[in-house]
Design a protein around this motif. Structure first.
Motif, short mmCIF file in Angstrom:
data_model
loop_
_atom_site.label_atom_id
_atom_site.label_comp_id
_atom_site.label_asym_id
_atom_site.label_seq_id
_atom_site.Cartn_x
_atom_site.Cartn_y
_atom_site.Cartn_z
N CYS A 132 74.76 47.81 -10.61
CA CYS A 132 73.36 47.65 -10.98
C CYS A 132 72.51 47.26 -9.78
CB CYS A 132 73.23 46.59 -12.07
SG CYS A 132 71.57 46.55 -12.75
N PHE A 135 67.94 43.03 -10.24
CA PHE A 135 68.40 41.67 -9.95
C PHE A 135 67.81 40.71 -10.97
CE2 PHE A 135 69.01 44.05 -6.10
CZ PHE A 135 70.27 43.65 -5.70
N TYR A 138 69.57 35.93 -14.16
CA TYR A 138 70.66 35.29 -14.90
C TYR A 138 71.96 36.08 -14.81
CZ TYR A 138 69.06 38.93 -18.00
OH TYR A 138 68.66 40.16 -18.47
N CYS A 139 71.94 37.27 -14.22
CA CYS A 139 73.04 38.23 -14.43
C CYS A 139 73.98 38.31 -13.23
CB CYS A 139 72.44 39.60 -14.72
SG CYS A 139 73.70 40.81 -15.09
N VAL A 141 76.24 40.79 -12.94
CA VAL A 141 76.69 42.17 -12.74
C VAL A 141 76.41 42.72 -11.33
CG1 VAL A 141 76.29 44.58 -13.46
CG2 VAL A 141 76.83 42.83 -15.15
N PRO A 142 75.20 42.53 -10.77
CA PRO A 142 74.98 43.08 -9.43
C PRO A 142 75.95 42.52 -8.40
CG PRO A 142 72.90 42.46 -10.44
CD PRO A 142 73.98 41.91 -11.32
N GLN A 176 75.27 50.26 -16.76
CA GLN A 176 74.53 49.01 -16.86
C GLN A 176 73.05 49.28 -17.12
OE1 GLN A 176 77.50 48.13 -15.16
NE2 GLN A 176 77.67 46.62 -16.77
N ASN A 239 66.96 50.07 -20.09
CA ASN A 239 66.07 48.96 -19.71
C ASN A 239 64.61 49.40 -19.78
OD1 ASN A 239 67.56 46.53 -19.16
ND2 ASN A 239 68.71 47.85 -17.78
N TRP A 241 62.02 49.07 -17.96
CA TRP A 241 61.27 49.58 -16.80
C TRP A 241 61.58 51.06 -16.52
CZ3 TRP A 241 64.68 45.46 -16.54
CH2 TRP A 241 65.90 45.69 -15.93
N ARG A 278 62.55 40.37 -14.74
CA ARG A 278 62.77 41.56 -15.57
C ARG A 278 61.78 42.70 -15.26
NH1 ARG A 278 67.26 42.94 -18.12
NH2 ARG A 278 66.18 43.72 -19.96
S1 SF4 Z 1 70.89 42.34 -17.03
FE1 SF4 Z 1 71.39 44.51 -16.87
S2 SF4 Z 1 69.74 45.37 -15.62
FE2 SF4 Z 1 69.68 43.14 -15.29
S3 SF4 Z 1 70.97 42.81 -13.48
FE3 SF4 Z 1 72.29 42.57 -15.29
S4 SF4 Z 1 73.22 44.58 -15.57
FE4 SF4 Z 1 71.46 44.85 -14.23
#
Ligand code: SF4
Length: 382
Positions: A132, A135, A138-139, A141-142, A176, A239, A241, A278
């Protein structure tokens, strides 16, 4: 002939992880391994982990500790391999924290194109992208999955064709951020930037190319829908955006595309959305919902919401309640915020909403969205 070696996979977390595990199984089978019927019979055990909340990591840790006890006395212990989102902790730290783990496997090493071993015979998950470039503060994943990579269109279409040949008629495209498919532009340098203390966060929207003409994700959906043997096509996660007008028109022209759209909002407060990075406001979100409802009358919606994000006041929370009443989501995955070490929110903000308040807010949204029979739910959007 020697007995084939065996593997066993535990999967925690989201559909992306389930899809990844299918490919890990495919990779094993291509190397001559067979799936063990029980974990006790396995030569290699893969634990595909989730880091979305601390409790998800705790479950994986507890599984590993139980396996460690179980196999402690065995001379020929199975090999334990850890993969998935927990690898963001780094190999060295994980091997110290969990000494019974033998190997850390970045999921990217398995790749998109290992043949998936599927249990379902009608419905298949197909990954179209990994990682992803957004940024959200809270996430994890990146950090755990790295930069977004889109899978070549021709490989996805070849997989669809092959699935149809084998009798599959339902597909869910996973990634993602599926609707940014084919639009990524940033490189590894940004990850380093993000990790630097006190650095201003890159905005998530700025990490993608503007689509010129028909967005690549819409092109992909159009191509898949040419195959009329596909009766149901879903995608997740989307998402706001990247939820373009072209995408809405594409859903409208293909009855095969499911009319349930999962569109994570996370908060109805613009202040909180901005702190989450977001890249949209609640007004932008509602605008998409209104367009969807105007063009596709039978559309239904689901969402993800985080309550108790750092700094979330009663007023911020009430903004989320207000948005929930306006939108009328059919379902919401409501999570109570928990700080994930390594994320920007963990570095920048104090986890200052008490557990009691998080629970109260969670309960209010659960009752409002997921238990609508308990209370009145308005249907009109204004
Ligand atoms: S919430 Fe989704 S879009 Fe946002 S950083 Fe995490 S994986 Fe990426």
């Amino acid at each position: 002939m020697p007995k084939p070696k065996t593997y066993f996979i535990f999967t925690f977390g989201c559909q992306m992880n389930k899809s990844d595990s299918e490919r890990v199984a495919g990779d094993y089978q291509s190397r001559g391994y067979r799936e063990a019927k029980t974990v006790d019979q396995a030569d290699e055990i893969v634990i595909n982990t989730c880091s979305i909340r601390k409790s998800a990591e705790d479950r994986a840790r507890s599984l590993i500790n139980n396996l460690a006890k179980k196999f402690k006395q065995m001379a020929d212990k199975p090999k334990i391999i850890l993969t998935g989102c927990m690898i963001h902790h780094g190999e060295e730290k994980l091997l110290t924290m969990l000494p019974f783990v033998d190997e850390i496997l970045p999921i990217s090493e398995v790749g998109f194109n290992s043949a998936a071993i599927r249990r379902d015979t009608i419905h298949a998950w197909i990954p179209i992208s990994a990682g992803c470039n957004s940024f959200c503060t809270y996430c994890i994943v990146p950090l755990s999955r790295g930069r977004e990579i889109s899978r070549p269109l021709k490989d996805i279409l070849a997989e669809v064709k092959d699935l149809v040949k084998r009798g599959y008629s339902e597909i869910t495209l996973v990634g993602q951020n599926v609707n940014s498919y084919g639009l990524e532009k940033v490189g590894i340098g940004l990850r380093k930037l993000l990790l630097r203390q006190n650095l201003k966060l890159p905005s998530n929207v700025s990490q993608y190319k503007q689509a010129k003409g028909k967005p690549p994700f819409v092109q992909l959906l159009d191509k898949i829908c040419e195959n009329k043997a596909i009766k149901k096509l879903r995608f997740m996660s989307s998402n706001p955006w990247d939820f373009s007008d072209e995408l809405i028109d594409c859903i409208l022209r293909h009855p095969q595309i499911d009319r349930f759209i999962h569109l994570p909002v996370q908060s109805g407060s613009n202040r909180t959305l901005s702190r989450m990075n977001r890249g949209y406001t609640w007004q932008d979100y509602l605008n998409i919902v209104n367009k969807l409802r105007q063009k596709i009358p039978n559309v239904t919606l689901g969402t993800d919401i985080i309550v108790g994000f750092p700094g979330e006041t009663d007023r911020d929370f009430q903004a989320t309640v207000k948005l929930a009443k306006k939108v009328g989501w059919q379902v919401a995955f409501v999570a109570r915020y928990s700080p994930r070490p390594g994320t920007a929110a963990w570095r920048l903000y104090k986890d200052d909403v008490s557990a009691v308040v998080k629970k109260q807010r969670w309960q209010i949204l659960e009752n409002l969205i997921n238990q609508p029979h308990l209370i009145h739910r308005p249907k009109v959007i204004k």
